[in-house]
Design an enzyme around this catalytic site. Sequence first.
Site, PDB file in Angstrom:
ATOM      1  N   ASP A  18       0.804  -1.230   0.000  1.00  0.00           N
ATOM      2  CA  ASP A  18       0.000   0.000   0.000  1.00  0.00           C
ATOM      3  C   ASP A  18       0.840   1.285   0.000  1.00  0.00           C
ATOM      4  O   ASP A  18       0.598   2.193   0.806  1.00  0.00           O
ATOM      5  CB  ASP A  18      -0.987   0.010   1.186  1.00  0.00           C
ATOM      6  CG  ASP A  18      -1.941  -1.182   1.160  1.00  0.00           C
ATOM      7  OD1 ASP A  18      -1.866  -1.995   0.216  1.00  0.00           O
ATOM      8  OD2 ASP A  18      -2.760  -1.299   2.079  1.00  0.00           O
ATOM      9  N   ASP A  56      -4.521  -0.965  -1.709  1.00  0.00           N
ATOM     10  CA  ASP A  56      -5.828  -0.920  -1.073  1.00  0.00           C
ATOM     11  C   ASP A  56      -6.747  -0.300  -2.137  1.00  0.00           C
ATOM     12  O   ASP A  56      -6.384   0.714  -2.768  1.00  0.00           O
ATOM     13  CB  ASP A  56      -5.713  -0.016   0.167  1.00  0.00           C
ATOM     14  CG  ASP A  56      -6.665  -0.388   1.285  1.00  0.00           C
ATOM     15  OD1 ASP A  56      -6.932  -1.591   1.484  1.00  0.00           O
ATOM     16  OD2 ASP A  56      -7.145   0.536   1.971  1.00  0.00           O
ATOM     17  N   HIS A  58     -10.782   0.317  -2.762  1.00  0.00           N
ATOM     18  CA  HIS A  58     -12.146   0.199  -2.243  1.00  0.00           C
ATOM     19  C   HIS A  58     -13.181   0.879  -3.145  1.00  0.00           C
ATOM     20  O   HIS A  58     -12.918   1.964  -3.681  1.00  0.00           O
ATOM     21  CB  HIS A  58     -12.250   0.900  -0.880  1.00  0.00           C
ATOM     22  CG  HIS A  58     -11.363   0.341   0.187  1.00  0.00           C
ATOM     23  ND1 HIS A  58     -11.251  -0.996   0.458  1.00  0.00           N
ATOM     24  CD2 HIS A  58     -10.554   0.982   1.086  1.00  0.00           C
ATOM     25  CE1 HIS A  58     -10.412  -1.168   1.477  1.00  0.00           C
ATOM     26  NE2 HIS A  58      -9.964   0.006   1.866  1.00  0.00           N
ATOM     27  N   HIS A  62     -17.619   1.676   0.544  1.00  0.00           N
ATOM     28  CA  HIS A  62     -17.047   0.533   1.270  1.00  0.00           C
ATOM     29  C   HIS A  62     -17.483   0.508   2.740  1.00  0.00           C
ATOM     30  O   HIS A  62     -17.571   1.557   3.384  1.00  0.00           O
ATOM     31  CB  HIS A  62     -15.513   0.569   1.177  1.00  0.00           C
ATOM     32  CG  HIS A  62     -14.870  -0.703   1.579  1.00  0.00           C
ATOM     33  ND1 HIS A  62     -14.152  -0.840   2.752  1.00  0.00           N
ATOM     34  CD2 HIS A  62     -14.859  -1.917   0.986  1.00  0.00           C
ATOM     35  CE1 HIS A  62     -13.711  -2.097   2.837  1.00  0.00           C
ATOM     36  NE2 HIS A  62     -14.130  -2.762   1.775  1.00  0.00           N
ATOM     37  N   HIS A  91     -11.115   6.359   1.801  1.00  0.00           N
ATOM     38  CA  HIS A  91      -9.727   6.345   1.314  1.00  0.00           C
ATOM     39  C   HIS A  91      -9.567   5.292   0.226  1.00  0.00           C
ATOM     40  O   HIS A  91     -10.430   4.425   0.062  1.00  0.00           O
ATOM     41  CB  HIS A  91      -8.760   6.024   2.472  1.00  0.00           C
ATOM     42  CG  HIS A  91      -8.946   4.623   3.015  1.00  0.00           C
ATOM     43  ND1 HIS A  91      -9.916   4.313   3.924  1.00  0.00           N
ATOM     44  CD2 HIS A  91      -8.305   3.460   2.741  1.00  0.00           C
ATOM     45  CE1 HIS A  91      -9.873   3.020   4.201  1.00  0.00           C
ATOM     46  NE2 HIS A  91      -8.898   2.467   3.486  1.00  0.00           N
ATOM     47  N   LYS A 116      -6.736  -5.224  -3.113  1.00  0.00           N
ATOM     48  CA  LYS A 116      -7.507  -5.850  -2.026  1.00  0.00           C
ATOM     49  C   LYS A 116      -8.490  -4.861  -1.435  1.00  0.00           C
ATOM     50  O   LYS A 116      -8.303  -3.652  -1.549  1.00  0.00           O
ATOM     51  CB  LYS A 116      -6.556  -6.362  -0.944  1.00  0.00           C
ATOM     52  CG  LYS A 116      -5.745  -5.228  -0.353  1.00  0.00           C
ATOM     53  CD  LYS A 116      -4.680  -5.714   0.594  1.00  0.00           C
ATOM     54  CE  LYS A 116      -3.849  -4.549   1.078  1.00  0.00           C
ATOM     55  NZ  LYS A 116      -4.588  -3.553   1.856  1.00  0.00           N
ATOM     56  N   CYS A 161      -1.883  -2.862   7.587  1.00  0.00           N
ATOM     57  CA  CYS A 161      -1.686  -3.752   6.440  1.00  0.00           C
ATOM     58  C   CYS A 161      -0.341  -4.476   6.462  1.00  0.00           C
ATOM     59  O   CYS A 161      -0.265  -5.644   6.094  1.00  0.00           O
ATOM     60  CB  CYS A 161      -1.914  -2.995   5.148  1.00  0.00           C
ATOM     61  SG  CYS A 161      -3.666  -2.554   4.967  1.00  0.00           S
TER      62      CYS A 161
HETATM   63  C1  VGL Z   1      -4.845   0.400   5.721  1.00  0.00           C
HETATM   64  C2  VGL Z   1      -6.456   1.120   7.141  1.00  0.00           C
HETATM   65  C3  VGL Z   1      -7.424   0.958   6.177  1.00  0.00           C
HETATM   66  C4  VGL Z   1      -3.388   0.121   5.505  1.00  0.00           C
HETATM   67  C5  VGL Z   1      -5.780   0.218   4.733  1.00  0.00           C
HETATM   68  O1  VGL Z   1      -2.928   0.128   4.335  1.00  0.00           O
HETATM   69  O2  VGL Z   1      -2.674  -0.114   6.510  1.00  0.00           O
HETATM   70  N1  VGL Z   1      -5.184   0.841   6.920  1.00  0.00           N
HETATM   71  N2  VGL Z   1      -7.066   0.502   4.972  1.00  0.00           N
HETATM   72 ZN    ZN Z   2      -8.519   0.442   3.400  1.00  0.00          ZN
END
Ligand code: VGL
Ligand code: ZN
Length: 218
Positions: A18, A56, A58, A62, A91, A116, A161
């Site tokens: 990410d 990430d 979404h 979401h 996000h 994901k 993550c």
């Molecule tokens: C993440 C919170 C929500 C991350 C992703 O990449 O750590 N954290 N979505």
């Molecule tokens: Zn996320």
Amino acid sequence: MEISMRIDIAHDILGLVDVQPTFMPGGELPVAGGDGIVPVVNRLLTTLPRAFATQDWHPADHVSFASQHRGRAPFEMIELSYGPQVLWPDHAIAGSGNAAIHRDIDQGPIEVIIRKGCDRELDSYSTFFENDRRTPTGLDGWLRQRGLSRLFLCGLATDFCVAWSAEDAVRLGYEVFLIEDACRGIGLPAAPGRTTMDDARQRLLGLGVTFINSDGIA
Ligand code: VGL
Ligand code: ZN
């Protein structure tokens, strides 16, 4: 203790978790200093020029977004069918500019990209399983079929993550190194069902994850 690792290109791969502007200052869910990892990751891509990346990714509605739950605010906890869920600001919207891999990352060595969190009903922190801990992302099959067994993880966020990915990787039988200076954490205060930086670190050490620095890789 200074740990130094020699790379074996047949079995080792760098995992970029990410590395997206949505998790950096100016993004929707900014991690303090998140953009600071970009030059470190680029240096790693020259010492370990074989990588996978995750994004990430979404839908705009979401289930992890606080905006989808009346009267709820970001960083509160709710209970979903698969367990406790942190509510986040909107996000990593699929297809948006801030969900792209950071534009300054050298993508040359990235052989596969896994997205994901695409299912509206299910959040996904780990690069291996979504948050129901059962739905695979497919990365395990890709790594296994290519004979890759040692993972060097970097990215955002350390306590979500990256931590969940490292934990699943160990459980799946990989040897896992977490490159600390190529990660940054969100660092939420403790709350039931929510990971803190300390929890994450202690859990990973207990599982046998090795914490290293980028200059310890040669
Ligand atoms: C993440 C919170 C929500 C991350 C992703 O990449 O750590 N954290 N979505
Ligand atoms: Zn996320």
